[in-house]
Design an enzyme around this catalytic site. Structure first.
Site, PDB file in Angstrom:
ATOM      1  N   LYS A 167      -1.940  -2.744  37.043  1.00 57.43           N
ATOM      2  CA  LYS A 167      -2.946  -3.762  37.373  1.00 57.43           C
ATOM      3  C   LYS A 167      -2.410  -5.195  37.369  1.00 57.43           C
ATOM      4  O   LYS A 167      -2.950  -6.053  38.063  1.00 57.43           O
ATOM      5  CB  LYS A 167      -4.136  -3.667  36.413  1.00 57.43           C
ATOM      6  CG  LYS A 167      -5.009  -2.441  36.626  1.00 57.43           C
ATOM      7  CD  LYS A 167      -6.256  -2.514  35.755  1.00 57.43           C
ATOM      8  CE  LYS A 167      -7.207  -1.360  36.062  1.00 57.43           C
ATOM      9  NZ  LYS A 167      -8.482  -1.499  35.340  1.00 57.43           N
ATOM     10  N   ASP A 173     -13.445  -4.621  38.492  1.00 62.56           N
ATOM     11  CA  ASP A 173     -13.836  -4.279  37.123  1.00 62.56           C
ATOM     12  C   ASP A 173     -14.833  -5.313  36.595  1.00 62.56           C
ATOM     13  O   ASP A 173     -15.731  -4.975  35.824  1.00 62.56           O
ATOM     14  CB  ASP A 173     -12.610  -4.262  36.200  1.00 62.56           C
ATOM     15  CG  ASP A 173     -11.764  -3.014  36.366  1.00 62.56           C
ATOM     16  OD1 ASP A 173     -12.299  -1.983  36.819  1.00 62.56           O
ATOM     17  OD2 ASP A 173     -10.563  -3.066  36.048  1.00 62.56           O
TER      18      ASP A 173
END
Length: 273
Positions: free
Chosen positions: A64, A100
């Protein structure tokens, strides 16, 4: 036919293909969603190779943060968070996003969990916790406990991220001394198949009103079982997982998707666990 996927190091446990297929079905979209295991040393080259076949991909552990070096542009929320979980290949560009953030927000909203004026303990300092922290800060959290096994190893970026809100950097032992409103697990501790462990003990859970676990498999981690045992509100991460997937598809398909789709797909996925 549109093609999407998920890149990460180990993806055998991932529910993302089922989730995206359910979303495709709800939207009437013909699409595929592949699991693409990529070792760290091949990440940069692989992302550029994927551009020829895929419309977009999601990104998970451990890529990420490091994958940002392969991108041409970053969205505002991805820049603020310093981690991405969604890539859109568009007109030759490789665009990075963090859904997210939106997914965590939908999780709280759909469970009636307030952030404004509340205190929150965030367990873990990885990519997921960055999105959670940014959302809490943007929505008026009054105090943060950022919890790490070794507070000396907390990255300067994380400390800067929290600088606008009163924040204490504590280890797991010292967390037992504090009380607060939200206790949020952003670590993989308790995830399938190692389901017999919790990141904290009952003494810590007892000091918070609501327990949120970003883990979705199992549906009730030991951490959440502890919270329920103590009469606390306990929420798992399935709705966040589905909501961030829907947010990614909104980017890829360039269309709005209703909250009803999120709730329907999340309920269907809960039945499968």
């Amino acid at each position: 036919m549109v093609h999407f996927g998920l890149i990460g190091a180990r993806l055998g446990h991932s529910l993302s293909p089922q989730i995206h297929q359910l979303i495709f079905k709800e939207l009437g979209v013909e699409g595929t969603y592949d699991l693409l295991e990529i070792p760290p040393e091949e990440l940069y080259a692989s992302v550029h190779e994927l551009r020829g076949k895929y419309c977009g991909v999601n990104v998970t552990i451990p890529h990420k943060i490091n994958v940002m070096a392969a991108l041409t542009t970053l969205s505002m929320e991805a820049q603020a968070i310093g981690a991405i979980n969604t890539i859109h290949f568009y007109n030759g560009a490789i665009r990075g996003y963090n859904t997210d953030y939106a997914g965590f927000g939908r999780l709280l909203e759909n469970n009636g969990i307030e952030v404004q004026g509340k205190s929150a303990a965030v367990l873990g300092t990885g990519g997921a916790s960055r999105a959670v922290l940014q959302y809490l800060i943007d929505h008026g959290v009054s105090k943060i406990f950022l919890v790490s096994r070794n507070t000396q190893s907390i990255a300067p970026y994380m400390k800067t991220l929290c600088s606008s809100v009163p924040t204490q950097f504590v280890n797991y032992v010292h967390l037992e001394r504090y009380t607060g409103d939200l206790l949020i697990n952003c670590t993989p501790v308790g995830m399938y198949p190692k389901t017999d462990v919790s990141p904290v003990g009952l003494e810590t859970v007892e000091h918070f009103e609501t327990a949120v676990d970003l883990i979705y498999n199992p549906a009730k981690t030991l951490f959440l079982q502890q919270a329920e045992q103590l009469g606390k509100k306990a929420v798992n991460g399935m709705l966040m997982l589905v909501a961030q997937a829907v947010a990614a598809e909104e980017i890829w398909l360039q269309r709005e998707i209703s909250n009803d789709v999120i709730l329907k797909v999340a309920a269907e996925m809960e039945k499968q666990l």
